[in-house]
Scaffold this motif. Structure first.
Motif, PDB file in Angstrom:
ATOM      1  N   ARG A   4      69.232  60.509  74.709  1.00  0.00           N
ATOM      2  CA  ARG A   4      67.970  59.884  74.294  1.00  0.00           C
ATOM      3  C   ARG A   4      66.915  60.941  74.024  1.00  0.00           C
ATOM      4  NH1 ARG A   4      66.780  54.255  76.990  1.00  0.00           N
ATOM      5  NH2 ARG A   4      68.892  53.454  77.301  1.00  0.00           N
ATOM      6  N   SER A   5      66.067  60.685  73.037  1.00  0.00           N
ATOM      7  CA  SER A   5      64.960  61.598  72.719  1.00  0.00           C
ATOM      8  C   SER A   5      63.658  61.061  73.299  1.00  0.00           C
ATOM      9  CB  SER A   5      64.765  61.706  71.203  1.00  0.00           C
ATOM     10  OG  SER A   5      65.966  62.049  70.588  1.00  0.00           O
ATOM     11  N   VAL A   6      62.726  61.994  73.539  1.00  0.00           N
ATOM     12  CA  VAL A   6      61.404  61.609  74.039  1.00  0.00           C
ATOM     13  C   VAL A   6      60.624  60.937  72.912  1.00  0.00           C
ATOM     14  CG1 VAL A   6      59.196  62.464  74.922  1.00  0.00           C
ATOM     15  CG2 VAL A   6      61.347  63.431  75.782  1.00  0.00           C
ATOM     16  N   GLY A 187      70.430  49.941  76.431  1.00  0.00           N
ATOM     17  CA  GLY A 187      69.310  49.027  76.194  1.00  0.00           C
ATOM     18  C   GLY A 187      68.199  49.091  77.227  1.00  0.00           C
ATOM     19  N   TRP A 188      68.418  49.763  78.364  1.00  0.00           N
ATOM     20  CA  TRP A 188      67.377  49.854  79.377  1.00  0.00           C
ATOM     21  C   TRP A 188      66.286  50.813  78.919  1.00  0.00           C
ATOM     22  CZ3 TRP A 188      69.165  49.867  85.180  1.00  0.00           C
ATOM     23  CH2 TRP A 188      70.014  48.774  85.407  1.00  0.00           C
ATOM     24  N   ASN A 189      65.054  50.514  79.281  1.00  0.00           N
ATOM     25  CA  ASN A 189      63.966  51.443  79.000  1.00  0.00           C
ATOM     26  C   ASN A 189      63.911  52.494  80.096  1.00  0.00           C
ATOM     27  OD1 ASN A 189      62.956  50.436  76.532  1.00  0.00           O
ATOM     28  ND2 ASN A 189      61.948  48.745  77.617  1.00  0.00           N
ATOM     29  N   THR A 190      63.534  53.710  79.718  1.00  0.00           N
ATOM     30  CA  THR A 190      63.544  54.797  80.702  1.00  0.00           C
ATOM     31  C   THR A 190      62.397  55.779  80.494  1.00  0.00           C
ATOM     32  OG1 THR A 190      65.018  56.416  81.780  1.00  0.00           O
ATOM     33  CG2 THR A 190      65.223  56.228  79.409  1.00  0.00           C
ATOM     34  N   PHE A 191      61.903  56.332  81.603  1.00  0.00           N
ATOM     35  CA  PHE A 191      60.870  57.368  81.529  1.00  0.00           C
ATOM     36  C   PHE A 191      61.018  58.316  82.714  1.00  0.00           C
ATOM     37  CE2 PHE A 191      57.969  56.162  84.947  1.00  0.00           C
ATOM     38  CZ  PHE A 191      58.203  54.809  85.131  1.00  0.00           C
ATOM     39  N   VAL A 192      60.417  59.487  82.593  1.00  0.00           N
ATOM     40  CA  VAL A 192      60.396  60.457  83.694  1.00  0.00           C
ATOM     41  C   VAL A 192      58.953  60.857  83.967  1.00  0.00           C
ATOM     42  CG1 VAL A 192      62.705  61.412  83.256  1.00  0.00           C
ATOM     43  CG2 VAL A 192      60.715  62.418  82.121  1.00  0.00           C
ATOM     44  N   LEU A 200      62.847  70.752  80.371  1.00  0.00           N
ATOM     45  CA  LEU A 200      63.030  70.303  78.999  1.00  0.00           C
ATOM     46  C   LEU A 200      63.827  69.006  79.014  1.00  0.00           C
ATOM     47  CD1 LEU A 200      64.064  73.753  77.505  1.00  0.00           C
ATOM     48  CD2 LEU A 200      61.999  72.476  76.873  1.00  0.00           C
ATOM     49  N   PHE A 201      63.319  67.992  78.326  1.00  0.00           N
ATOM     50  CA  PHE A 201      63.980  66.687  78.296  1.00  0.00           C
ATOM     51  C   PHE A 201      64.360  66.335  76.861  1.00  0.00           C
ATOM     52  CE2 PHE A 201      63.211  65.213  82.643  1.00  0.00           C
ATOM     53  CZ  PHE A 201      62.201  66.071  83.059  1.00  0.00           C
ATOM     54  N   GLY A 202      65.595  65.857  76.686  1.00  0.00           N
ATOM     55  CA  GLY A 202      66.034  65.412  75.366  1.00  0.00           C
ATOM     56  C   GLY A 202      67.148  66.275  74.819  1.00  0.00           C
ATOM     57  N   PHE A 218      61.209  57.575  76.857  1.00  0.00           N
ATOM     58  CA  PHE A 218      62.293  57.823  75.911  1.00  0.00           C
ATOM     59  C   PHE A 218      62.499  56.652  74.952  1.00  0.00           C
ATOM     60  CE2 PHE A 218      62.985  60.551  79.485  1.00  0.00           C
ATOM     61  CZ  PHE A 218      63.499  61.720  78.946  1.00  0.00           C
ATOM     62  N   TYR A 219      63.131  56.946  73.814  1.00  0.00           N
ATOM     63  CA  TYR A 219      63.577  55.884  72.904  1.00  0.00           C
ATOM     64  C   TYR A 219      64.674  55.082  73.585  1.00  0.00           C
ATOM     65  CZ  TYR A 219      61.017  57.773  68.926  1.00  0.00           C
ATOM     66  OH  TYR A 219      60.032  58.164  68.078  1.00  0.00           O
ATOM     67  N   ALA A 220      64.829  53.822  73.196  1.00  0.00           N
ATOM     68  CA  ALA A 220      65.829  52.951  73.827  1.00  0.00           C
ATOM     69  C   ALA A 220      67.253  53.245  73.348  1.00  0.00           C
ATOM     70  CB  ALA A 220      65.472  51.489  73.580  1.00  0.00           C
ATOM     71  N   GLU A 221      67.393  54.006  72.251  1.00  0.00           N
ATOM     72  CA  GLU A 221      68.725  54.309  71.730  1.00  0.00           C
ATOM     73  C   GLU A 221      69.329  55.507  72.458  1.00  0.00           C
ATOM     74  OE1 GLU A 221      65.998  54.146  69.508  1.00  0.00           O
ATOM     75  OE2 GLU A 221      66.387  51.991  69.223  1.00  0.00           O
ATOM     76  N   GLY A 222      70.635  55.424  72.706  1.00  0.00           N
ATOM     77  CA  GLY A 222      71.344  56.530  73.362  1.00  0.00           C
ATOM     78  C   GLY A 222      71.778  56.114  74.748  1.00  0.00           C
ATOM     79  N   ASP A 223      72.707  56.899  75.346  1.00  0.00           N
ATOM     80  CA  ASP A 223      73.233  56.461  76.630  1.00  0.00           C
ATOM     81  C   ASP A 223      73.085  57.459  77.770  1.00  0.00           C
ATOM     82  OD1 ASP A 223      76.363  56.197  74.868  1.00  0.00           O
ATOM     83  OD2 ASP A 223      75.175  57.964  75.333  1.00  0.00           O
ATOM     84  N   CYS A 224      72.333  58.544  77.539  1.00  0.00           N
ATOM     85  CA  CYS A 224      72.078  59.455  78.663  1.00  0.00           C
ATOM     86  C   CYS A 224      70.765  60.215  78.427  1.00  0.00           C
ATOM     87  CB  CYS A 224      73.226  60.435  78.841  1.00  0.00           C
ATOM     88  SG  CYS A 224      73.408  61.574  77.470  1.00  0.00           S
ATOM     89  N   VAL A 225      70.278  60.828  79.507  1.00  0.00           N
ATOM     90  CA  VAL A 225      69.115  61.702  79.401  1.00  0.00           C
ATOM     91  C   VAL A 225      69.582  63.104  79.795  1.00  0.00           C
ATOM     92  CG1 VAL A 225      66.916  62.310  80.519  1.00  0.00           C
ATOM     93  CG2 VAL A 225      67.287  59.970  79.718  1.00  0.00           C
ATOM     94  N   ILE A 226      69.291  64.086  78.938  1.00  0.00           N
ATOM     95  CA  ILE A 226      69.665  65.472  79.211  1.00  0.00           C
ATOM     96  C   ILE A 226      68.423  66.252  79.633  1.00  0.00           C
ATOM     97  CG2 ILE A 226      70.490  67.624  78.138  1.00  0.00           C
ATOM     98  CD1 ILE A 226      72.428  65.935  76.512  1.00  0.00           C
ATOM     99  N   VAL A 227      68.565  67.023  80.716  1.00  0.00           N
ATOM    100  CA  VAL A 227      67.439  67.790  81.257  1.00  0.00           C
ATOM    101  C   VAL A 227      67.885  69.220  81.509  1.00  0.00           C
ATOM    102  CG1 VAL A 227      65.593  67.770  82.990  1.00  0.00           C
ATOM    103  CG2 VAL A 227      66.873  65.666  82.558  1.00  0.00           C
ATOM    104  N   GLN A 228      67.004  70.176  81.192  1.00  0.00           N
ATOM    105  CA  GLN A 228      67.294  71.589  81.489  1.00  0.00           C
ATOM    106  C   GLN A 228      66.073  72.207  82.141  1.00  0.00           C
ATOM    107  OE1 GLN A 228      68.929  73.725  77.890  1.00  0.00           O
ATOM    108  NE2 GLN A 228      68.326  71.768  76.976  1.00  0.00           N
ATOM    109  N   ASN A 229      66.296  72.895  83.250  1.00  0.00           N
ATOM    110  CA  ASN A 229      65.201  73.646  83.866  1.00  0.00           C
ATOM    111  C   ASN A 229      65.379  75.113  83.517  1.00  0.00           C
ATOM    112  OD1 ASN A 229      63.265  74.893  85.342  1.00  0.00           O
ATOM    113  ND2 ASN A 229      63.971  74.177  87.345  1.00  0.00           N
TER     114      ASN A 229
END
Ligand code: FJE
Ligand code: FE
Length: 292
Positions: A4-6, A187-192, A200-202, A218-229
Motif C-alpha cells: 500500500r502507498s501513503v 479492503g480494510w483502512n489503515t494508518f500509522v 519510510l512507509f510504502g 494509506f490507500y485502500a488498495e494493496g495487501d501489505c504495508v512495507i516499512v524501513q528504518n
C-alpha cells in the motif's frame, strides 16, 4: 503481495481539552471518510492534577494506551482503577457510559486514545470494558522488529481483546537498519502514527518518511504495508487497520450515531438520564466530589 502507498500525511494539531489536559489531535473528523471505522486519534498529555472530568460517550469504542506515567479512571458502572505504562483499556461505550479520566501522582501521564466506530447493530449494546496490563500484552520480535499485539494478530501472535468492529492494533519498535512487511486484510483502512525515531512507509520509490507528530493514512488498495528504518535510532510507531463500516456517521462530540435523529435522542437521553444513562442521575466521580 502489493504494498500500500501513503495517501495522506497529517500533522497533529495541539489543543487544550478537558480540565487542563493537552491533546495532539492526530486524526479528526476531516479524514474520517478515509479512515472509517476510526473516528479520532489523540496523543494526550495530562499534567497532575488535571484530566477529563465526568463526561458521557455513546455509539463507539475508546481505546486508551498509556505510554508514560499513570492514569486513573472511574465510570458510572462502578468500575474504577489505574492504568500504568503499557496498559490498555478497551472500552465499548455502546448505549452509554459516563466516566472520568485523570492524572495520578506527581508525574505527567502521556498516552494515546483511539475512537473506533461501532456498526449500527452494536451501537446500543450494553457498555463493557476490557483491560490488559502491560505484562499481558502479547509481544514478540523478529529480525530486530518488536511488536506488541494490542488487537488482532502479527508475527503469528494473537491478542486476547475481543473487537466488535474488526480491528488490528499493533505497536512496533524497529531497530536501525531493519525492515518490515505487515499484511493488511483486503479492503480494510489503515494508518500509522510515529511516536519516536522515523521510518519510510510504502513501496520502493514511493516511500514517505514519517516522523513523530505525523500520521500517515494509506490507500485502500494493496495487501501489505512495507516499512524501513534507515535512520540511526530505533523507530516506534503504532499501526491501525480496521474493516470499514460504510455507514452514515452523525457525530456531536462524545456521541456518534448514524442519523441526526439518533444523535438528538442520545443528547436527550443523557440530559434526562434515560435509555442507558439512568446511572448518571445519582453518580459523580470521586474526583469531582473531592474538588467541589
Ligand atoms: C471528549 C473533548 C474531549 N481525547 N484523550 C470532547 F477532550 C474528550 C475527551 C478526550 C480524551 C480523554 C483522554 Cl483520557 C484522552 C482524549 C479526548 O475526553 F470525550 C469530548 N467529547
Ligand atoms: Fe472519555
Amino acid at each position: 503481495m502489493t504494498s500500500r502507498s501513503v495517501r495522506t500525511v497529517t500533522e497533529c494539531v495541539e489543543q487544550s481539552e478537558g480540565d487542563g489536559a493537552i491533546i495532539k489531535r492526530c486524526l479528526g473528523e476531516d479524514v474520517s471518510d478515509i479512515v472509517d471505522p476510526f473516528l479520532m486519534l489523540d496523543e494526550f498529555v495530562v499534567n497532575p492534577p488535571t484530566g477529563f472530568p465526568d463526561h458521557p460517550h455513546r455509539g463507539f469504542e475508546l481505546v486508551s494506551y498509556i505510554l508514560q506515567g499513570t492514569g486513573q479512571h472511574e465510570d458510572f458502572m462502578g468500575h474504577k482503577g489505574k492504568l500504568k505504562m503499557g496498559d490498555v483499556q478497551w472500552l465499548t461505550a455502546g448505549r452509554g457510559i459516563v466516566h472520568c479520566e485523570w492524572s495520578f501522582g506527581q508525574e505527567k501521564a502521556h498516552g494515546l486514545q483511539l475512537w473506533i466506530n461501532l456498526a449500527k447493530e452494536d451501537k446500543m449494546q450494553e457498555p463493557s470494558c476490557q483491560e490488559i496490563l502491560a505484562d499481558n500484552i502479547p509481544r514478540t520480535s523478529k529480525e530486530g522488529v518488536e511488536v506488541k499485539v494490542i488487537a488482532g494478530e502479527a508475527f503469528g501472535v494473537k491478542s486476547t481483546i475481543r473487537t466488535r468492529t474488526p480491528t488490528l492494533y499493533l505497536h512496533f519498535t524497529m531497530k536501525e537498519g531493519t525492515s518490515l512487511n505487515q499484511p493488511i486484510p483486503k479492503g480494510w483502512n489503515t494508518f500509522v502514527h510515529v511516536l519516536s525515531g522515523q521510518a519510510l512507509f510504502g513501496p520502493e520509490s514511493k516511500e514517505k518518511l514519517i516522523k513523530p507528530t505525523q500520521t500517515a493514512i494509506f490507500y485502500a488498495e494493496g495487501d501489505c504495508v512495507i516499512v524501513q528504518n534507515q535512520g540511526s535510532i530505533p523507530c516506534s510507531f503504532i499501526l491501525l487497520a480496521g474493516q470499514p463500516l460504510k455507514e452514515p456517521v452523525a457525530q456531536q462530540g462524545p456521541f456518534v450515531m448514524n442519523t441526526e435523529e439518533e444523535l438528538h435522542q442520545a443528547m436527550e437521553d443523557y440530559k434526562s438520564c434515560t435509555n442507558g444513562f439512568e446511572r448518571a442521575r445519582s453518580w459523580q466521580s470521586s474526583f469531582l466530589q473531592s474538588s467541589s
